[in-house]
Enzyme design. Sequence first.
Site, short mmCIF file in Angstrom:
data_model
loop_
_atom_site.label_atom_id
_atom_site.label_comp_id
_atom_site.label_asym_id
_atom_site.label_seq_id
_atom_site.Cartn_x
_atom_site.Cartn_y
_atom_site.Cartn_z
N ILE A 154 0.84 -1.21 0.00
CA ILE A 154 0.00 0.00 0.00
C ILE A 154 0.87 1.26 0.00
O ILE A 154 0.58 2.23 -0.72
CB ILE A 154 -0.97 -0.01 1.20
CG1 ILE A 154 -1.90 -1.24 1.10
CG2 ILE A 154 -1.78 1.28 1.27
CD1 ILE A 154 -2.74 -1.50 2.34
N ASP A 173 11.11 2.76 6.16
CA ASP A 173 10.64 1.38 6.35
C ASP A 173 11.74 0.63 7.09
O ASP A 173 12.93 0.87 6.83
CB ASP A 173 10.37 0.72 4.97
CG ASP A 173 9.57 -0.57 5.11
OD1 ASP A 173 10.05 -1.52 5.76
OD2 ASP A 173 8.45 -0.61 4.58
N PRO A 203 2.01 -2.21 9.53
CA PRO A 203 1.09 -3.01 10.35
C PRO A 203 1.16 -2.57 11.80
O PRO A 203 2.17 -1.97 12.21
CB PRO A 203 1.62 -4.44 10.18
CG PRO A 203 3.04 -4.29 9.77
CD PRO A 203 3.18 -2.98 9.06
N THR A 229 -4.45 5.39 7.26
CA THR A 229 -5.39 4.38 6.72
C THR A 229 -4.93 2.98 7.14
O THR A 229 -5.43 1.99 6.61
CB THR A 229 -5.46 4.43 5.18
OG1 THR A 229 -4.14 4.28 4.67
CG2 THR A 229 -6.07 5.72 4.68
N ARG A 231 -3.71 1.43 10.84
CA ARG A 231 -4.37 0.98 12.07
C ARG A 231 -4.40 2.15 13.06
O ARG A 231 -3.41 2.86 13.23
CB ARG A 231 -3.63 -0.20 12.71
CG ARG A 231 -3.89 -1.55 12.04
CD ARG A 231 -5.32 -2.03 12.18
NE ARG A 231 -5.57 -3.29 11.48
CZ ARG A 231 -5.98 -3.41 10.21
NH1 ARG A 231 -6.20 -2.34 9.48
NH2 ARG A 231 -6.20 -4.61 9.68
N HIS A 292 -13.21 2.99 8.58
CA HIS A 292 -12.44 1.81 8.14
C HIS A 292 -13.02 1.23 6.84
O HIS A 292 -13.44 0.08 6.79
CB HIS A 292 -12.41 0.74 9.24
CG HIS A 292 -11.25 -0.20 9.10
ND1 HIS A 292 -10.57 -0.72 10.18
CD2 HIS A 292 -10.64 -0.72 7.99
CE1 HIS A 292 -9.60 -1.51 9.74
NE2 HIS A 292 -9.63 -1.53 8.42
P1 NAD Z 1 2.82 -4.84 3.70
O1 NAD Z 1 3.14 -5.97 4.61
O2 NAD Z 1 2.89 -5.03 2.22
O3 NAD Z 1 3.76 -3.57 4.06
C1 NAD Z 1 4.03 -3.15 5.37
C2 NAD Z 1 5.40 -2.49 5.36
O4 NAD Z 1 5.62 -1.91 6.65
C3 NAD Z 1 6.56 -3.47 5.11
O5 NAD Z 1 7.38 -2.97 4.05
C4 NAD Z 1 7.30 -3.53 6.45
O6 NAD Z 1 8.70 -3.71 6.29
C5 NAD Z 1 6.98 -2.16 7.03
N1 NAD Z 1 7.05 -2.09 8.49
C6 NAD Z 1 6.61 -3.00 9.40
N2 NAD Z 1 6.78 -2.52 10.65
C7 NAD Z 1 7.35 -1.30 10.53
C8 NAD Z 1 7.77 -0.31 11.47
N3 NAD Z 1 7.62 -0.49 12.80
N4 NAD Z 1 8.33 0.83 11.00
C9 NAD Z 1 8.50 1.02 9.64
N5 NAD Z 1 8.13 0.12 8.71
C10 NAD Z 1 7.55 -1.02 9.15
O7 NAD Z 1 1.36 -4.35 4.13
P2 NAD Z 1 0.33 -3.51 3.26
O8 NAD Z 1 -0.49 -4.42 2.42
O9 NAD Z 1 1.04 -2.37 2.62
O10 NAD Z 1 -0.63 -2.99 4.44
C11 NAD Z 1 -0.18 -2.09 5.44
C12 NAD Z 1 -1.23 -1.98 6.53
O11 NAD Z 1 -2.39 -1.32 6.02
C13 NAD Z 1 -1.78 -3.35 7.01
O12 NAD Z 1 -0.96 -3.92 7.98
C14 NAD Z 1 -3.14 -2.97 7.57
O13 NAD Z 1 -3.01 -2.70 8.95
C15 NAD Z 1 -3.51 -1.70 6.83
N6 NAD Z 1 -4.68 -1.87 5.94
C16 NAD Z 1 -5.76 -1.06 6.11
C17 NAD Z 1 -6.86 -1.20 5.30
C18 NAD Z 1 -8.08 -0.31 5.43
O14 NAD Z 1 -9.14 -0.65 4.89
N7 NAD Z 1 -7.98 0.83 6.09
C19 NAD Z 1 -6.87 -2.19 4.30
C20 NAD Z 1 -5.73 -3.00 4.13
C21 NAD Z 1 -4.64 -2.83 4.96
#
Ligand code: NAD
Length: 322
Positions: A154, A173, A203, A229, A231, A292
């Site tokens: 995302i 990241d 996450p 968007t 958590r 959400h």
């Molecule tokens: P993803 O796993 O593809 O990417 C997450 C990224 O965050 C990774 O590159 C990881 O290395 C990085 N990361 C993890 N912990 C970190 C930290 N403490 N500091 C910096 N970087 C860190 O996940 P995604 O598909 O991009 O989704 C991201 C988040 O979006 C999900 O975990 C979920 O909580 C949220 N989400 C929300 C909705 C919504 O409807 N609002 C929908 C889907 C996902």
Amino acid sequence: MKVAAFSIKQFEKELLDTMNTNRHSITYFPFPLSPGTAEQAAGCEAVLVFTNDDVSAPVIALLADLGIKYIATRSVGTDHIDKEEASKRGIRIANVPAYSPEAIAEHAVMLALALARKLIPTVDQSRRYDFTIENHMGFNLHKKTVGIVGLGHIGKATARIFKGFGCRVIGFDVCFPEDALGVEEKNFDQLLEESDIISLHVPLTPESRHMINEPCITKMKAGVMIINTARGALVDTEAAIPALENKKIGAFGLDVYEYEKGLFFADHQSDVNKDPLLAKLLDFENVIVTPHQAFLTKEAVTEIAASTLSNLNKWKAEGDDE
Ligand code: NAD
């Protein structure tokens, strides 16, 4: 496989029914999984849950006692599931690892644009036939610095859109990806100091909880815009309120709220006692709250249903092989 699906909306039921083609016998419940509703899964092997279901250790223990072997969440995030307890009780977990990241990215950018151009107060005013423009001065996204926290599916999709607006995009990241083209790598403090807009895409983990807290906000530019968007608990909401009051935070767009469980996805208009922290947020003209729903596009929900069924199919096939 017999499956109990919790927190099911009509649009999900229709999609799951169409794609399931009777492989699994799915019972749909509109209410969330909780200590009081877990027994509805009696006789099933798997449960389907969503982000605000209670999948804590006590509920997992109840499910395990009922013979549940699998929990599939219809979300990317798994922060709502006590994974340790599930593993202890031999219950397997699956999520939807990635679905239409553009759905969430576009929602994040929509919140940013709406806040930058004061869209909500403008539209409210137009509805009252007040077409004055004195209070509607916005700002261009062009040439602003956008800080993306978390460059996974995302975060990268969001970065691509902001690049299209002519923004300078910087990113932080814990594991900076090689394919985040055009995103300048920064450490977290640099990102906080340099960004005009900060968009969160990590996450929720013990490490990331309240990553946007009072000391972090102090490091940000005056008038910064924050978009969340991912958590709700990534942001210390109590710390955001005074920063909105003293205009250190210039705008705040949230699709997720720290205490959304039991609140979002239901109509609370007639509640006598409203969540006081959320009420404070909703009072600011420069705050937009959506419940959400960044995932809520036809494309994304179709992919979620397909991926959820594929998790069930895989478990069924493994079970048939045993
Ligand atoms: P993803 O796993 O593809 O990417 C997450 C990224 O965050 C990774 O590159 C990881 O290395 C990085 N990361 C993890 N912990 C970190 C930290 N403490 N500091 C910096 N970087 C860190 O996940 P995604 O598909 O991009 O989704 C991201 C988040 O979006 C999900 O975990 C979920 O909580 C949220 N989400 C929300 C909705 C919504 O409807 N609002 C929908 C889907 C996902």
